[in-house]
Design a protein around this motif. Structure first.
Motif, mmCIF file in Angstrom:
data_model
loop_
_atom_site.group_PDB
_atom_site.id
_atom_site.type_symbol
_atom_site.label_atom_id
_atom_site.label_comp_id
_atom_site.label_asym_id
_atom_site.label_seq_id
_atom_site.Cartn_x
_atom_site.Cartn_y
_atom_site.Cartn_z
ATOM 1 N N TRP A 1 0.829 -1.207 0.000
ATOM 2 C CA TRP A 1 0.000 0.000 0.000
ATOM 3 C C TRP A 1 0.867 1.262 0.000
ATOM 4 C CZ3 TRP A 1 -0.062 3.614 4.012
ATOM 5 C CH2 TRP A 1 -0.955 4.681 3.814
ATOM 6 N N ALA A 2 1.895 1.284 0.848
ATOM 7 C CA ALA A 2 2.751 2.465 0.948
ATOM 8 C C ALA A 2 3.466 2.750 -0.377
ATOM 9 C CB ALA A 2 3.769 2.290 2.073
ATOM 10 N N LEU A 3 3.930 1.718 -1.039
ATOM 11 C CA LEU A 3 4.594 1.903 -2.319
ATOM 12 C C LEU A 3 3.601 2.354 -3.393
ATOM 13 C CD1 LEU A 3 6.973 -1.189 -2.280
ATOM 14 C CD2 LEU A 3 7.632 1.212 -2.037
ATOM 15 N N SER A 4 2.429 1.731 -3.426
ATOM 16 C CA SER A 4 1.421 2.072 -4.440
ATOM 17 C C SER A 4 0.863 3.478 -4.267
ATOM 18 C CB SER A 4 0.257 1.070 -4.395
ATOM 19 O OG SER A 4 0.701 -0.200 -4.761
ATOM 20 N N SER A 5 0.738 3.923 -3.027
ATOM 21 C CA SER A 5 0.124 5.226 -2.754
ATOM 22 C C SER A 5 1.134 6.370 -2.687
ATOM 23 C CB SER A 5 -0.659 5.165 -1.439
ATOM 24 O OG SER A 5 0.226 4.920 -0.361
ATOM 25 N N GLY A 6 2.415 6.049 -2.735
ATOM 26 C CA GLY A 6 3.439 7.090 -2.664
ATOM 27 C C GLY A 6 3.820 7.486 -1.250
ATOM 28 N N VAL A 7 3.355 6.749 -0.267
ATOM 29 C CA VAL A 7 3.692 7.041 1.132
ATOM 30 C C VAL A 7 5.153 6.703 1.408
ATOM 31 C CG1 VAL A 7 3.254 6.269 3.508
ATOM 32 C CG2 VAL A 7 1.348 6.876 2.013
ATOM 33 N N ALA A 8 5.664 5.683 0.755
ATOM 34 C CA ALA A 8 7.059 5.278 0.932
ATOM 35 C C ALA A 8 7.606 4.846 -0.419
ATOM 36 C CB ALA A 8 7.159 4.132 1.936
ATOM 37 N N SER A 9 8.911 4.694 -0.474
ATOM 38 C CA SER A 9 9.538 4.190 -1.691
ATOM 39 C C SER A 9 10.524 3.100 -1.309
ATOM 40 C CB SER A 9 10.230 5.314 -2.456
ATOM 41 O OG SER A 9 11.214 5.915 -1.651
ATOM 42 N N GLY A 10 10.881 2.323 -2.298
ATOM 43 C CA GLY A 10 11.860 1.273 -2.069
ATOM 44 C C GLY A 10 13.246 1.871 -1.887
ATOM 45 N N THR A 11 14.199 0.999 -1.638
ATOM 46 C CA THR A 11 15.561 1.461 -1.400
ATOM 47 C C THR A 11 16.470 1.195 -2.589
ATOM 48 O OG1 THR A 11 16.116 -0.637 -0.346
ATOM 49 C CG2 THR A 11 15.376 1.156 1.089
ATOM 50 N N GLY A 12 15.894 0.824 -3.723
ATOM 51 C CA GLY A 12 16.671 0.550 -4.923
ATOM 52 C C GLY A 12 16.886 -0.935 -5.130
ATOM 53 N N GLU A 13 17.236 -1.307 -6.338
ATOM 54 C CA GLU A 13 17.508 -2.700 -6.688
ATOM 55 C C GLU A 13 16.379 -3.629 -6.276
ATOM 56 O OE1 GLU A 13 21.428 -3.893 -5.478
ATOM 57 O OE2 GLU A 13 22.285 -1.982 -6.101
ATOM 58 N N ALA A 14 15.131 -3.202 -6.482
ATOM 59 C CA ALA A 14 13.931 -3.998 -6.176
ATOM 60 C C ALA A 14 13.902 -4.472 -4.725
ATOM 61 C CB ALA A 14 13.797 -5.177 -7.136
ATOM 62 N N MET A 15 14.265 -3.567 -3.812
ATOM 63 C CA MET A 15 14.258 -3.893 -2.382
ATOM 64 C C MET A 15 13.522 -2.812 -1.601
ATOM 65 S SD MET A 15 18.131 -5.298 -1.815
ATOM 66 C CE MET A 15 17.766 -5.996 -0.217
ATOM 67 N N PHE A 16 12.981 -3.221 -0.443
ATOM 68 C CA PHE A 16 12.339 -2.271 0.459
ATOM 69 C C PHE A 16 13.080 -2.159 1.794
ATOM 70 C CE2 PHE A 16 9.235 -0.932 3.659
ATOM 71 C CZ PHE A 16 8.833 0.265 3.096
ATOM 72 N N GLN A 17 13.741 -3.204 2.199
ATOM 73 C CA GLN A 17 14.456 -3.262 3.478
ATOM 74 C C GLN A 17 13.513 -2.979 4.648
ATOM 75 O OE1 GLN A 17 17.756 -0.551 2.830
ATOM 76 N NE2 GLN A 17 19.044 -2.216 2.095
ATOM 77 N N ALA A 18 12.500 -3.821 4.767
ATOM 78 C CA ALA A 18 11.472 -3.637 5.788
ATOM 79 C C ALA A 18 12.018 -3.691 7.206
ATOM 80 C CB ALA A 18 10.385 -4.699 5.616
ATOM 81 N N SER A 19 13.114 -4.401 7.421
ATOM 82 C CA SER A 19 13.650 -4.516 8.776
ATOM 83 C C SER A 19 14.664 -3.426 9.115
ATOM 84 C CB SER A 19 14.287 -5.891 8.978
ATOM 85 O OG SER A 19 15.362 -6.065 8.085
ATOM 86 N N ARG A 20 14.983 -2.550 8.148
ATOM 87 C CA ARG A 20 15.926 -1.470 8.415
ATOM 88 C C ARG A 20 15.258 -0.413 9.288
ATOM 89 N NH1 ARG A 20 16.728 3.366 6.336
ATOM 90 N NH2 ARG A 20 15.649 3.092 4.377
#
Length: 136
Positions: A41-60
């Motif tokens: 949801w966050a990626l689709s709505s623009g609330v958050a973005s990934g960290t590059g190279e098709a990653m989100f790093q949810a535990s960071r």
């Protein structure tokens, strides 16, 4: 990052916003992860973005500027946030997070230390809860 996106998704859903989002193709996101709906949801709505190279790093850990920006973006989906604060270290805040940081401080969601925001510091759990309290 994963926990915050899921908490924001739940808050948006409670506010009556559509939080359905397609699964994202990220190499580090398992569809069965409890926070996966929030990340998608966050990626689709623009609330958050990934960290590059098709990653989100949810535990960071989330930085203060990231947390402020995510809550700011969630607020923009339902109602326009307002208010600004003068920050002595505004030049060290990323341009994509400056309005959010100023709003978060003026709204009482985050504190400063002698006017400094410290954007790269890790967002504490208490600070995250304070930011979440700013949502409708």
């Amino acid at each position: 990052r994963g926990r915050l996106t899921e908490l924001l998704r739940q808050a948006a859903e409670q506010a009556g916003l559509d939080t359905q989002a397609p699964m994202q193709s990220l190499s580090d996101l398992l569809p069965c992860a409890w926070y996966a709906p929030g990340v998608c949801w966050a990626l689709s709505s623009g609330v958050a973005s990934g960290t590059g190279e098709a990653m989100f790093q949810a535990s960071r850990p989330v930085t203060r500027q990231e947390g402020a920006a995510m809550v700011w973006q969630t607020r923009l989906l339902g109602m326009a946030p307002s208010g600004t604060a003068e920050l002595t270290d505004a030049g060290s805040i990323a341009s994509w997070a400056l309005d959010a940081a100023q709003w978060a401080v003026s709204a009482g969601g985050l504190d400063t230390q002698n006017g400094a925001f410290h954007p790269q510091d890790t967002l504490t759990r208490a600070e995250g809860e304070a930011l979440l309290s700013l949502l409708p």
